[in-house]
Design an enzyme around this catalytic site. Structure first.
Site, mmCIF file in Angstrom:
data_model
loop_
_atom_site.group_PDB
_atom_site.id
_atom_site.type_symbol
_atom_site.label_atom_id
_atom_site.label_comp_id
_atom_site.label_asym_id
_atom_site.label_seq_id
_atom_site.Cartn_x
_atom_site.Cartn_y
_atom_site.Cartn_z
ATOM 1 N N SER A 144 0.849 -1.198 0.000
ATOM 2 C CA SER A 144 0.000 0.000 0.000
ATOM 3 C C SER A 144 0.878 1.239 0.000
ATOM 4 C CB SER A 144 -0.878 0.019 1.248
ATOM 5 O OG SER A 144 -1.488 1.285 1.389
ATOM 6 N N TYR A 157 -1.345 0.591 10.677
ATOM 7 C CA TYR A 157 -1.529 -0.093 9.384
ATOM 8 C C TYR A 157 -0.336 0.201 8.463
ATOM 9 C CZ TYR A 157 -3.484 -0.816 4.671
ATOM 10 O OH TYR A 157 -3.690 -1.212 3.371
#
Ligand SMILES: NC(=O)c1ccc[n+]([C@@H]2O[C@H](COP(=O)([O-])OP(=O)(O)OC[C@H]3O[C@@H](n4cnc5c(N)ncnc54)[C@H](OP(=O)(O)O)[C@@H]3O)[C@@H](O)[C@H]2O)c1
Length: 295
Positions: A144, A157
């Site tokens: 990501s 995250y």
């Protein structure tokens, strides 16, 4: 075996209900893929995903797989490879967590880290070993943009994705020259068509956007992983609401970028491609300034 365009005949998805993975599987089935193994936690959603892909003409089976149960990975994934060659593994599982809650509850934060990082290290190594034993195949890992630079709003995250990304790059180097191709994919905000429509108010019967979880003391972030909190699976990776942004993308666009990356045997794929330039600039912004950016 892959064809001349890099399209795999057989696909193993880790995270069998992932929206991005399923868009990729649909795209690959339309090209050439005939065998799909969907590994994931048993659920009606996993069965429905398998049924949908089956209806598109593929031989599909589900495999019970839990990223958090690393001790089982060798046996579970080894059995899939023992059945037949796998041309492509798509490592798509992951959880966004809830930054605010996870800061208050370290064990919840650990769950994010263990799912996204250590779970992927274990499953990635097992699959890499099996692909190497075959002498061919691709391991495609969904990282990501959030892993590129830690942000106040989603650093738990983001740090798990940073670890995953570094691991994948190193694994790619380790396997260079073995015939196994490793590709890291860094999407920005991924919004399903439903979420897009909800954001712009064009969908009928859409679920109202939920309020974003405000991290303790965190400023509202804009990009790259800022997304309207529509109740779509993709919205689980959102840290805050996002208006239309050129840095948002869709599962289908990520699927297309993966197919192109396979054909080119790319090592790194950004989706959308413009994120590469944006992040190479953002990476060098000094921290005191970065903290104050409306991102
Ligand atoms: N969506 C975004 O905006 C975005 C942006 C950048 C990167 N990504 C990354 O892309 C990947 C896929 O995203 P997506 O939007 O397609 O996600 P998604 O639709 O929410 O799917 C996540 C998948 O992870 C699985 N999973 C979670 N915990 C698991 C566990 N312990 N064991 C096995 N599977 C587990 C889920 O399975 P269950 O059905 O059992 O929950 C589901 O299949 C993720 O790694 C995410 O970090 C997403």
């Amino acid at each position: 075996m892959k064809d001349a365009f890099g399209a795999p005949q057989s696909l193993l998805v880790l995270g069998g209900t992932s929206e991005i993975a399923l868009a990729t599987a649909r795209r690959l089935i339309a090209l050439r893929t005939r065998t799909v193994r969907l590994a994931g936690r048993p659920s009606p959603a996993l069965d429905a995903a398998a049924a949908d892909l089956r209806a598109r003409g593929a031989d599909v089976r589900t495999v019970g797989f839990d990223a958090l149960d690393a001790a089982s990975h060798e046996a579970v994934l080894g059995a899939v490879f023992a059945e037949d060659d796998i041309d492509m593994v798509l490592l798509a599982f992951g959880i966004a967590g809830d930054q605010g809650r996870d800061e208050e509850e370290p064990l919840a934060a650990v769950r994010v880290a263990q799912t996204n990082y250590t779970g992927a290290v274990s499953a990635g190594l097992v699959c890499a070993g099996a692909l190497q034993a075959q002498g061919h195949g691709s391991l495609v890992v969904l990282s990501s943009v959030a892993g590129e630079r830690a942000r106040r709003a989603d650093f738990i995250y983001g740090s798990s994705k940073a670890g995953l990304d570094a691991f994948t790059q190193g694994l790619g180097d380790a396997l260079h020259g073995t015939g196994v191709h490793v590709m890291v994919v860094r999407p920005g905000v991924v919004r399903s068509a439903t979420a897009q429509a909800t954001a712009t108010g064009t969908a009928s019967g859409t679920v109202p956007a939920a309020p974003p979880t405000a991290p303790r003391g965190g400023a509202a972030l804009l990009a790259p992983e800022r997304i309207v909190a529509a109740r779509s699976a993709s919205a689980r990776f959102a840290s805050a609401p996002l208006e239309a942004s050129p840095l948002t993308t869709t599962p289908e666009a990520v699927a297309e970028a993966i197919v192109t990356g396979l054909r080119r045997r790319s090592e790194t794929v950004w989706v959308p491609g413009s994120l590469r330039a944006v992040m190479s600039a953002l990476r060098h912004v000094p921290r005191p300034l970065f903290r104050r950016l409306p991102i």
